[in-house]
Design a protein around this motif. Structure first.
Motif, short mmCIF file in Angstrom:
data_model
loop_
_atom_site.label_atom_id
_atom_site.label_comp_id
_atom_site.label_asym_id
_atom_site.label_seq_id
_atom_site.Cartn_x
_atom_site.Cartn_y
_atom_site.Cartn_z
N LEU A 47 0.84 -1.19 0.00
CA LEU A 47 0.00 0.00 0.00
C LEU A 47 0.87 1.25 0.00
O LEU A 47 2.03 1.21 0.40
N ASP A 48 0.28 2.35 -0.42
CA ASP A 48 0.97 3.62 -0.48
C ASP A 48 1.43 4.05 0.92
O ASP A 48 0.68 3.93 1.89
N TYR A 49 2.64 4.58 1.00
CA TYR A 49 3.23 5.03 2.26
C TYR A 49 2.35 6.05 2.97
O TYR A 49 2.11 5.96 4.17
N LYS A 50 1.84 7.02 2.21
CA LYS A 50 0.98 8.07 2.78
C LYS A 50 -0.33 7.48 3.32
O LYS A 50 -0.84 7.95 4.35
N ALA A 51 -0.86 6.49 2.65
CA ALA A 51 -2.09 5.84 3.12
C ALA A 51 -1.83 5.13 4.45
O ALA A 51 -2.64 5.23 5.38
N ILE A 52 -0.70 4.45 4.54
CA ILE A 52 -0.32 3.78 5.79
C ILE A 52 -0.18 4.81 6.90
O ILE A 52 -0.68 4.61 8.01
N GLN A 53 0.48 5.94 6.60
CA GLN A 53 0.64 7.00 7.59
C GLN A 53 -0.71 7.47 8.12
O GLN A 53 -0.89 7.63 9.33
N HIS A 54 -1.65 7.68 7.21
CA HIS A 54 -2.98 8.13 7.60
C HIS A 54 -3.65 7.12 8.54
O HIS A 54 -4.17 7.49 9.60
N HIS A 55 -3.64 5.86 8.16
CA HIS A 55 -4.30 4.83 8.97
C HIS A 55 -3.61 4.64 10.32
O HIS A 55 -4.28 4.41 11.33
N LEU A 56 -2.29 4.77 10.35
CA LEU A 56 -1.57 4.68 11.62
C LEU A 56 -1.98 5.82 12.55
O LEU A 56 -2.15 5.61 13.76
N LYS A 57 -2.16 7.02 12.00
CA LYS A 57 -2.60 8.16 12.81
C LYS A 57 -3.99 7.90 13.40
O LYS A 57 -4.24 8.18 14.57
#
Length: 100
Positions: A47-57
């Protein structure tokens, strides 16, 4: 705290009732196996790095995960709150699997 109705509602919302819930479910299941950083999660889940960042937040804000470390060395772990409510989490996961 087991089977707390408020916690169950939160879990339902995060994993079944909102957009991106299945991605968050995949992240939690991956982190249950081994703690990882954002880049490793991105590669493991393709998955896209930015998408992972969002979901982690989102997961961190809702006390599902914790982070340890700084900057690029941040590693994510399952929170003790989620560990204490793992039975409810797995029940929701099972119901979602059945609905596919």
């Amino acid at each position: 705290m087991v089977n707390d109705p408020t916690t169950k509602r939160l879990l339902w919302f995060l994993f079944a009732g909102s957009k991106g819930g299945l991605t968050r479910l995949k992240i939690i299941n991956t982190l249950k196996k081994t703690p990882l950083n954002t880049n490793q999660l991105s590669k493991d889940l393709d998955l896209d790095y930015k998408a992972i960042q969002h979901h982690l937040k989102v997961l961190e804000k809702n006390n599902m995960i914790i982070k340890i470390g700084e900057k690029y060395g941040i590693t994510y772990f399952i929170s003790t709150f989620l560990e204490a409510n793992m039975e409810s989490f797995e029940e929701i996961e099972h119901k979602l699997d059945k609905s596919k």
